[in-house]
Design an enzyme around this catalytic site. Structure first.
Site, PDB file in Angstrom:
ATOM      1  N   HIS A 102      -7.045   0.281  -0.925  1.00  0.00           N
ATOM      2  CA  HIS A 102      -6.188  -0.753  -1.540  1.00  0.00           C
ATOM      3  C   HIS A 102      -7.366  -1.624  -1.731  1.00  0.00           C
ATOM      4  O   HIS A 102      -7.424  -2.498  -0.876  1.00  0.00           O
ATOM      5  CB  HIS A 102      -5.066  -1.061  -0.953  1.00  0.00           C
ATOM      6  CG  HIS A 102      -3.999  -1.691  -1.624  1.00  0.00           C
ATOM      7  ND1 HIS A 102      -2.622  -1.792  -1.417  1.00  0.00           N
ATOM      8  CD2 HIS A 102      -4.111  -2.225  -2.916  1.00  0.00           C
ATOM      9  CE1 HIS A 102      -1.805  -2.414  -2.192  1.00  0.00           C
ATOM     10  NE2 HIS A 102      -2.907  -2.592  -3.181  1.00  0.00           N
ATOM     11  N   THR A 153       0.731  -1.090  -0.199  1.00  0.00           N
ATOM     12  CA  THR A 153      -0.113  -0.130  -0.034  1.00  0.00           C
ATOM     13  C   THR A 153       0.828   1.277   0.050  1.00  0.00           C
ATOM     14  O   THR A 153       0.648   2.413  -0.779  1.00  0.00           O
ATOM     15  CB  THR A 153      -1.042  -0.072   1.199  1.00  0.00           C
ATOM     16  OG1 THR A 153      -1.913  -1.267   1.064  1.00  0.00           O
ATOM     17  CG2 THR A 153      -1.740   1.201   1.209  1.00  0.00           C
ATOM     18  N   ARG A 164      -2.387  18.128  -2.430  1.00  0.00           N
ATOM     19  CA  ARG A 164      -1.138  18.915  -2.526  1.00  0.00           C
ATOM     20  C   ARG A 164      -1.088  20.160  -2.265  1.00  0.00           C
ATOM     21  O   ARG A 164      -2.291  20.680  -2.598  1.00  0.00           O
ATOM     22  CB  ARG A 164      -0.280  18.299  -3.784  1.00  0.00           C
ATOM     23  CG  ARG A 164      -0.232  17.035  -4.245  1.00  0.00           C
ATOM     24  CD  ARG A 164       0.704  16.639  -5.498  1.00  0.00           C
ATOM     25  NE  ARG A 164       1.938  17.171  -5.119  1.00  0.00           N
ATOM     26  CZ  ARG A 164       3.021  16.056  -4.434  1.00  0.00           C
ATOM     27  NH1 ARG A 164       2.424  15.109  -3.821  1.00  0.00           N
ATOM     28  NH2 ARG A 164       4.021  16.319  -4.310  1.00  0.00           N
ATOM     29  N   GLU A 178       0.888   9.647  -5.591  1.00  0.00           N
ATOM     30  CA  GLU A 178       1.401  10.915  -5.593  1.00  0.00           C
ATOM     31  C   GLU A 178       2.277  11.401  -6.548  1.00  0.00           C
ATOM     32  O   GLU A 178       2.215  12.457  -7.179  1.00  0.00           O
ATOM     33  CB  GLU A 178       2.184  11.016  -4.190  1.00  0.00           C
ATOM     34  CG  GLU A 178       1.642  11.036  -2.975  1.00  0.00           C
ATOM     35  CD  GLU A 178       2.369  11.462  -1.695  1.00  0.00           C
ATOM     36  OE1 GLU A 178       2.389  12.790  -1.392  1.00  0.00           O
ATOM     37  OE2 GLU A 178       2.978  10.445  -1.285  1.00  0.00           O
ATOM     38  N   LEU A 204       3.107   6.168  -5.687  1.00  0.00           N
ATOM     39  CA  LEU A 204       3.024   5.945  -7.127  1.00  0.00           C
ATOM     40  C   LEU A 204       1.889   6.871  -7.482  1.00  0.00           C
ATOM     41  O   LEU A 204       1.709   7.674  -8.524  1.00  0.00           O
ATOM     42  CB  LEU A 204       2.461   4.429  -7.699  1.00  0.00           C
ATOM     43  CG  LEU A 204       2.549   4.368  -9.342  1.00  0.00           C
ATOM     44  CD1 LEU A 204       3.947   4.704  -9.813  1.00  0.00           C
ATOM     45  CD2 LEU A 204       1.911   3.062  -9.629  1.00  0.00           C
ATOM     46  N   MET A 226       1.983   1.865  -3.440  1.00  0.00           N
ATOM     47  CA  MET A 226       0.801   2.411  -4.229  1.00  0.00           C
ATOM     48  C   MET A 226       0.465   3.867  -3.968  1.00  0.00           C
ATOM     49  O   MET A 226       0.396   4.633  -4.956  1.00  0.00           O
ATOM     50  CB  MET A 226      -0.401   1.442  -4.115  1.00  0.00           C
ATOM     51  CG  MET A 226      -1.520   1.955  -4.792  1.00  0.00           C
ATOM     52  SD  MET A 226      -2.940   1.182  -4.457  1.00  0.00           S
ATOM     53  CE  MET A 226      -3.326   1.766  -2.892  1.00  0.00           C
ATOM     54  N   GLY A 269       2.843  16.898  -0.899  1.00  0.00           N
ATOM     55  CA  GLY A 269       1.732  16.272  -0.280  1.00  0.00           C
ATOM     56  C   GLY A 269       1.377  16.641   0.885  1.00  0.00           C
ATOM     57  O   GLY A 269       2.059  16.851   1.963  1.00  0.00           O
TER      58      GLY A 269
END
Length: 129
Positions: free
Chosen positions: A69, A35, A113, A43, A41, A38, A62
């Site tokens: 997930h 997780t 963000r 972000e 990725l 993921m 961020g």
């Protein structure tokens, strides 16, 4: 910031390797896509949607992520994240994020963000040392 518009999209991809598994991250005992990997990725996909459009000396950081997930992905499979800018509130950017492997959607959520001045942000972080 006027270059930023709702609907901007970005993508990021990678292959699930052993160093990106739950076991390697210490977030589980099995070798499936972690997780935290993921989330990283997702972000990266959000960053790729907007970072190249920001004024010189600015970037995004961020500040919030809420994801589910949905499914496991084994080592060796390609994974891809997609991000779509859905809201601009001053310097705060809100993205819808999704992740997929070659067979299915594996994650979904929202990522926020914030636009910062890179040098000022780094100087503030260094002052905390």
């Amino acid at each position: 910031m006027s270059k930023l518009k709702v609907g901007l999209a970005g993508e990021a991809g990678e292959t699930v390797t052993r160093d990106k598994t739950a076991q390697a991250y210490g977030s589980g005992q099995i070798e499936v896509y972690a997780t935290p990997a993921m989330i990283g990725l997702m972000e990266n996909a959000a960053l790729s949607a907007v970072d190249h459009l920001l004024d010189e000396g600015k970037t995004t950081v961020g500040i919030s992520i809420s994801v589910k997930h949905l499914a496991a992905t084994p080592v060796g499979f390609p994974v891809k994240a997609k991000a779509s800018l859905k809201e601009i509130d001053g310097g705060r950017l809100v993205f819808a994020v999704d992740a997929y492997d070659s067979n299915k959607k594996i994650g979904t959520g929202e990522h926020q963000r914030f636009i910062v001045e890179t040098e000022r942000f780094l100087n503030k972080a260094k002052s905390l040392e």
